[in-house]
Design a protein around this motif. Structure first.
Motif, PDB file in Angstrom:
ATOM      1  N   PHE A  87       0.856  -1.188   0.000  1.00 43.39           N
ATOM      2  CA  PHE A  87       0.000   0.000   0.000  1.00 43.39           C
ATOM      3  C   PHE A  87       0.889   1.234   0.000  1.00 43.39           C
ATOM      4  O   PHE A  87       2.095   1.159   0.265  1.00 43.39           O
ATOM      5  N   ALA A  88       0.285   2.377  -0.280  1.00 37.73           N
ATOM      6  CA  ALA A  88       0.988   3.650  -0.194  1.00 37.73           C
ATOM      7  C   ALA A  88       0.227   4.562   0.751  1.00 37.73           C
ATOM      8  O   ALA A  88      -0.982   4.420   0.957  1.00 37.73           O
ATOM      9  N   ASN A 109     -17.809   6.047   5.668  1.00 30.28           N
ATOM     10  CA  ASN A 109     -18.933   6.700   5.000  1.00 30.28           C
ATOM     11  C   ASN A 109     -18.576   8.080   4.456  1.00 30.28           C
ATOM     12  O   ASN A 109     -19.216   8.583   3.530  1.00 30.28           O
ATOM     13  N   LYS A 110     -17.530   8.677   5.008  1.00 32.18           N
ATOM     14  CA  LYS A 110     -17.076  10.010   4.566  1.00 32.18           C
ATOM     15  C   LYS A 110     -15.932   9.915   3.559  1.00 32.18           C
ATOM     16  O   LYS A 110     -15.258  10.902   3.272  1.00 32.18           O
ATOM     17  N   GLY A 111     -15.707   8.703   3.028  1.00 31.77           N
ATOM     18  CA  GLY A 111     -14.652   8.539   2.029  1.00 31.77           C
ATOM     19  C   GLY A 111     -13.303   8.187   2.605  1.00 31.77           C
ATOM     20  O   GLY A 111     -12.298   8.153   1.883  1.00 31.77           O
ATOM     21  N   GLY A 112     -13.257   7.913   3.908  1.00 29.05           N
ATOM     22  CA  GLY A 112     -12.001   7.535   4.545  1.00 29.05           C
ATOM     23  C   GLY A 112     -11.812   6.035   4.544  1.00 29.05           C
ATOM     24  O   GLY A 112     -12.403   5.314   3.748  1.00 29.05           O
ATOM     25  N   THR A 117      -7.001   4.914   1.359  1.00 31.28           N
ATOM     26  CA  THR A 117      -5.765   4.239   0.967  1.00 31.28           C
ATOM     27  C   THR A 117      -5.793   3.874  -0.508  1.00 31.28           C
ATOM     28  O   THR A 117      -4.750   3.870  -1.171  1.00 31.28           O
ATOM     29  N   VAL A 118      -6.972   3.587  -1.037  1.00 32.01           N
ATOM     30  CA  VAL A 118      -7.107   3.292  -2.460  1.00 32.01           C
ATOM     31  C   VAL A 118      -6.580   4.454  -3.298  1.00 32.01           C
ATOM     32  O   VAL A 118      -5.837   4.265  -4.275  1.00 32.01           O
ATOM     33  N   GLU A 119      -6.929   5.674  -2.921  1.00 30.52           N
ATOM     34  CA  GLU A 119      -6.481   6.844  -3.678  1.00 30.52           C
ATOM     35  C   GLU A 119      -4.961   6.931  -3.723  1.00 30.52           C
ATOM     36  O   GLU A 119      -4.368   7.173  -4.776  1.00 30.52           O
ATOM     37  N   SER A 120      -4.314   6.739  -2.575  1.00 31.09           N
ATOM     38  CA  SER A 120      -2.857   6.824  -2.502  1.00 31.09           C
ATOM     39  C   SER A 120      -2.197   5.694  -3.282  1.00 31.09           C
ATOM     40  O   SER A 120      -1.187   5.889  -3.959  1.00 31.09           O
ATOM     41  N   THR A 121      -2.769   4.502  -3.188  1.00 30.99           N
ATOM     42  CA  THR A 121      -2.178   3.340  -3.845  1.00 30.99           C
ATOM     43  C   THR A 121      -2.343   3.417  -5.356  1.00 30.99           C
ATOM     44  O   THR A 121      -1.447   3.018  -6.110  1.00 30.99           O
ATOM     45  N   ARG A 122      -3.458   3.946  -5.814  1.00 29.15           N
ATOM     46  CA  ARG A 122      -3.655   4.104  -7.260  1.00 29.15           C
ATOM     47  C   ARG A 122      -2.615   5.043  -7.861  1.00 29.15           C
ATOM     48  O   ARG A 122      -2.156   4.848  -8.984  1.00 29.15           O
ATOM     49  N   TYR A 154      -6.341  -2.573  -2.298  1.00 30.61           N
ATOM     50  CA  TYR A 154      -6.304  -1.111  -2.233  1.00 30.61           C
ATOM     51  C   TYR A 154      -6.254  -0.503  -3.633  1.00 30.61           C
ATOM     52  O   TYR A 154      -5.746   0.590  -3.825  1.00 30.61           O
ATOM     53  N   GLY A 155      -6.777  -1.257  -4.602  1.00 31.31           N
ATOM     54  CA  GLY A 155      -6.850  -0.751  -5.961  1.00 31.31           C
ATOM     55  C   GLY A 155      -8.292  -0.556  -6.380  1.00 31.31           C
ATOM     56  O   GLY A 155      -8.682   0.492  -6.868  1.00 31.31           O
ATOM     57  N   LEU A 156      -9.078  -1.608  -6.170  1.00 34.99           N
ATOM     58  CA  LEU A 156     -10.501  -1.630  -6.529  1.00 34.99           C
ATOM     59  C   LEU A 156     -10.714  -1.334  -8.007  1.00 34.99           C
ATOM     60  O   LEU A 156     -11.797  -0.940  -8.425  1.00 34.99           O
TER      61      LEU A 156
END
Length: 409
Positions: A87-88, A109-112, A117-122, A154-156
């Motif tokens: 992960f990143a 629920n608030k995007g956390g 982590t998905v955002e950082s890993t992408r 953490y990619g989805l």
């Protein structure tokens, strides 16, 4: 023809786990640790081929390369059977939020949570993800961990999930089992049903490229339902994957029952099991993987390890290392929590981090004990076995061996 291999002499104490092996990891007792003194052992082709007294080494082995252990104690390599190593970024800001009373689900629920982590890993490159995970490998090797399971998730999306699994496959110095956890959460742009249909197609590509050994899914309220998970995992099984389930962590959702029904290798977390569920899991071949460091960080209940073990269940322990709910790699801390919070005995903790960890990954015929025919995965230390999982201090292995060869952290 002269034998090739290594003879390890002058072990202080050698923990073989011979009794744990014979009992298939169920109800381990002190005598099952198989601790023997003043022994030597031979390693050929990466496997243990002989164990015996220091002064009675067979002539056939006397020509082997020799390593003097200088009365250091020898332990089976630890197996961390549930991690999210690749992960990143981090989620330290969420740690503060949870301490101020915000729940795990409210943060999600608030995007956390996972989606953060998905955002950082992408955004991270495969090279960067590999470099970050390799540093985590070094920390594990220092503690005598010889096998680590690594999940994607953490990619989805297929691009990032493949990137994560490739990074995991590229790691050096440690043995890696990869698990495809595309079903870790639902991407913002999709719903449960459409996403799982997409994942079924992605599974074909993951299989074709040999990127994962297993498939996992998070069966939980607001994530994936038991019914949808069953359909998805059956698809994975038909493709030849082994399966495991994030089960009954935050709510009783039936994930553990599904794991037993599908003969999954493990059901992981299993905090919210009812009496019937505990008995069903304990009497099955599915391993209960308990993750007390995550329970500690989330300040939630701990699994009922005593009920599972006393009813004959196989229980493994793992770090669940991830940036959100378990940002630790401390194996000693995991074992200490198991003893303090789940009332596991010291022999049960050793079995949980070795043989039962191997069972959770389907590797019990290869790893998890130091017995004839098993891989020579072990570490040495001056520390006696009675001193483990007593202090919060992270123990250090003096040297770690995989297939009989020393590996450098």
């Amino acid at each position: 023809m002269a034998k090739k291999g290594t003879i390890f002499r002058n072990a202080g104490e050698l923990m073989t786990l011979s009794g744990v092996l014979q009992k298939q990891g169920r109800k381990p007792l002190k005598e099952d640790l198989g601790v023997v003194k003043k022994k030597a052992f031979a390693v050929e082709d990466g496997k243990i081929s002989w164990i015996g007294n220091n002064d009675k080494i067979p002539k056939a082995y006397k020509a082997l390369k020799e390593v003097d252990l200088k009365k250091k104690n020898v332990f089976p390599g630890f197996i961390d059977c549930h991690t999210h190593f690749v992960f990143a970024g981090d989620r330290k800001h969420e740690f503060e939020l949870r301490n101020q009373g915000t729940s795990y689900q409210e943060i999600a629920n608030k995007g956390g949570g996972i989606l953060f982590t998905v955002e950082s890993t992408r955004k991270a490159s495969e090279k960067k993800l590999t470099e970050l995970a390799q540093q985590r490998v070094k920390e594990h090797l220092k503690q005598g961990v010889t096998t680590v399971e690594i999940k994607s998730g953490y990619g989805l999306n297929l691009k990032t999930e493949k990137k994560m699994l490739k990074a995991a496959r590229a790691l050096k110095g440690i043995q890696v089992v990869t698990t495809y956890l595309g079903a870790h959460a639902i991407p913002k742009e999709m719903n449960e049903e459409s996403y799982l249909e997409t994942l079924k197609e992605d599974l074909k590509i993951i299989k074709k490229n040999k990127l994962a050994d297993r498939v996992d899914i998070f069966v939980e309220k607001n994530y994936f339902s038991k019914e949808k998970a069953k359909d998805y995992l059956n698809t994975a099984i038909e493709m030849g994957f082994k399966v495991t389930i994030h089960a009954d962590q935050l709510n009783l959702t039936g994930g553990s029952d599904l794991a037993v029904e599908l003969k999954a290798q493990s059901a992981d977390h299993v905090i919210c099991l009812d009496k019937k569920g505990k008995k069903t899991l304990a009497q099955s071949q599915t391993v209960a993987v308990l993750l007390p460091a995550a329970d500690f960080y989330l300040q939630c209940d701990y699994p009922d390890a005593r009920a599972l073990i006393d009813q004959g269940g196989r229980v493994a322990l793992a770090t669940d290392h991830n940036p959100g709910s378990s940002p630790t790699q401390n194996i000693s801390f995991v074992g200490l929590l198991a003893r303090l919070k789940m009332k596991m005995s010291l022999p049960e903790v050793f079995a949980a981090l070795t043989y039962n960890g191997a069972c959770a990954l389907g590797l019990e015929n290869q790893r998890g004990s130091l017995t004839l025919g098993k891989q020579a995965d072990f570490f040495i230390t001056e520390k006696p076995w009675q001193n483990f999982f007593y202090s919060m201090e992270n123990h250090q292995a003096e040297k770690t061996y995989i297939k009989g060869k020393a590996v450098k952290p």
